[in-house]
Design an enzyme around this catalytic site. Structure first.
Site, PDB file in Angstrom:
ATOM      1  N   ASP A  50       0.836  -1.203   0.000  1.00  0.00           N
ATOM      2  CA  ASP A  50       0.000   0.000   0.000  1.00  0.00           C
ATOM      3  C   ASP A  50       0.875   1.259   0.000  1.00  0.00           C
ATOM      4  OD1 ASP A  50       0.898  -0.291   2.593  1.00  0.00           O
ATOM      5  OD2 ASP A  50      -1.034   0.120   3.536  1.00  0.00           O
ATOM      6  N   SER A  51       2.197   1.079   0.095  1.00  0.00           N
ATOM      7  CA  SER A  51       3.118   2.205  -0.104  1.00  0.00           C
ATOM      8  C   SER A  51       2.932   2.799  -1.491  1.00  0.00           C
ATOM      9  CB  SER A  51       4.573   1.751   0.088  1.00  0.00           C
ATOM     10  OG  SER A  51       4.872   0.645  -0.745  1.00  0.00           O
ATOM     11  N   ASP A  89      -1.031  -6.132  -0.025  1.00  0.00           N
ATOM     12  CA  ASP A  89      -1.383  -5.447   1.218  1.00  0.00           C
ATOM     13  C   ASP A  89      -2.884  -5.207   1.286  1.00  0.00           C
ATOM     14  OD1 ASP A  89       0.807  -5.037   2.853  1.00  0.00           O
ATOM     15  OD2 ASP A  89       1.241  -3.009   2.120  1.00  0.00           O
ATOM     16  N   LYS A 119      -1.410  -9.423   3.055  1.00  0.00           N
ATOM     17  CA  LYS A 119      -0.684  -8.961   4.240  1.00  0.00           C
ATOM     18  C   LYS A 119      -1.557  -7.955   4.974  1.00  0.00           C
ATOM     19  CE  LYS A 119       3.173  -6.226   4.008  1.00  0.00           C
ATOM     20  NZ  LYS A 119       2.742  -5.002   4.712  1.00  0.00           N
ATOM     21  N   GLU A 121      -1.585  -5.346   8.673  1.00  0.00           N
ATOM     22  CA  GLU A 121      -0.793  -4.747   9.737  1.00  0.00           C
ATOM     23  C   GLU A 121      -1.434  -5.002  11.091  1.00  0.00           C
ATOM     24  OE1 GLU A 121      -0.006  -0.602   9.044  1.00  0.00           O
ATOM     25  OE2 GLU A 121       0.771  -0.968   7.015  1.00  0.00           O
ATOM     26  N   GLU A 188       9.019  -4.285  10.627  1.00  0.00           N
ATOM     27  CA  GLU A 188       9.445  -2.996  10.079  1.00  0.00           C
ATOM     28  C   GLU A 188       9.835  -2.014  11.174  1.00  0.00           C
ATOM     29  OE1 GLU A 188       6.804  -1.154   7.215  1.00  0.00           O
ATOM     30  OE2 GLU A 188       7.845   0.762   7.342  1.00  0.00           O
TER      31      GLU A 188
END
Ligand SMILES: Nc1nc(=O)c2c([nH]1)NC[C@@H]1CN(c3ccc(C(=O)N[C@@H](CCC(=O)O)C(=O)O)cc3)CN21
Ligand SMILES: CC(C)C(=O)C(=O)O
Ligand SMILES: [Mg+2]
Length: 274
Positions: A50-51, A89, A119, A121, A188
């Site tokens: 999602d970056s 993501d 993925k 978070e 991270e």
């Protein structure tokens, strides 16, 4: 009968085997078919991160990224890859409300893209979600430490693990999502000794993937544009393996000069009459 060489995509479970064998896991992000095609040859998995909101769209954080954006770029990355596992993501707001919301959106990602895993978070609080998805056929990669979707509650993109009790909390997060069935965990922005302690914890079955963490992780990932030297501002954990920005600038300047001088297009770039 001639032997057919079986070339199949790496699967989520293969990363756990990699950890057991002690062979490093190589990963990069990709958002487009052309870059995905290049990294596919060298990476075990490619993350559609999602970056992309910050890197491709100039957003200030990853929060505005939508599920539709993730699916569109994941489709492009799937077309550009044939051997790497593709992980997508889950964007902010697509999985946090309930296990059911997480499953419905993760299922959309797998159905509409053909990617092999998602993925999300979060640590121990998301263990139930990780188990719910895994039990229903969705391989899940976790992501702990500096979790960019929590930028507003973390007070910025802050490295984690400095405080007393942080090591215990981060270790509990990693153990909880590993026990819940996550095949891998991105670590991270975690201070080195703390990250090392978690990455070498024998109680963690999931393969650990570092970004700004420790070389002791089972693998490493970076944002492709960052390591190519294309991004203008990068975190401390980025090493520049290229200087694409300078290369692109040089090419664009040469183009502008040639058009200005009337030297481009030359005869070889125009169509003569038959
Ligand atoms: N291009 C890009 N690369 C990334 O690695 C990345 C993104 N975008 N977007 C999503 C998140 C945001 N990330 C970030 C962004 C900033 C820092 C940063 O500025 N960190 C400070 C450390 C601050 C501290 O010490 O607490 C640094 O100096 O590196 C770290 C990770 C990592 N991810
Ligand atoms: C930096 C990686 C781990 C990520 O989550 C992303 O690119 O969005
Ligand atoms: Mg991300």
């Amino acid at each position: 009968m001639s032997q057919v060489v079986q070339t199949r995509r790496l699967q989520a479970v293969d990363l756990i085997k990699r950890k057991a064998e002690g062979r490093k896991i190589i990963a990069l992000t990709a958002y487009h078919a052309h870059t995905a095609r290049i990294v596919d040859a060298y990476c075990d998995f490619v993350l559609v991160g999602d970056s992309l909101g910050m890197v491709m769209h100039g957003m200030e954080s990853t929060l505005p990224v939508t599920l539709e954006m993730m699916i569109l770029q994941a489709q492009a990355v799937m077309r550009g890859t044939s051997r790497a596992l593709v992980v997508v993501d889950m964007p902010f707001g697509s999985y946090e409300a309930s296990r059911e919301q997480a499953f419905l959106n993760a299922a959309r990602v797998l159905k509409e893209t053909g990617a092999g895993a998602v993925k999300l978070e979060g640590g121990a609080r998301f263990a139930e979600t990780v188990a719910f998805l895994t039990e229903r056929g969705v391989p899940v990669m976790g992501h702990i430490g500096l979790t960019p979707q929590s930028v507003n509650t973390m007070g910025g993109f802050k490295v984690q693990g400095h405080g007393a009790g942080d090591e215990d909390r981060l270790r509990a997060d990693a153990r909880a999502i590993s026990d819940a069935g996550a095949f891998s965990i991105v670590m991270e922005g975690i201070v080195e000794p703390v990250a090392r302690a978690i990455a070498t914890d024998p109680a963690i079955r999931a393969a650990t993937i570092g970004i700004g963490a420790t070389a002791a992780c089972d693998g490493q990932i970076l944002v492709l544009e960052d390591m190519l030297g294309l991004s203008d501002r990068v975190p401390r954990f980025v090493k520049s393996f290229g200087s694409l920005r300078a290369h692109i600038e040089e090419a664009v300047r040469a183009y502008a000069d040639e058009v200005q001088a009337g030297r481009f297009p030359a005869d070889g770039h125009t169509y003569p009459p038959r």
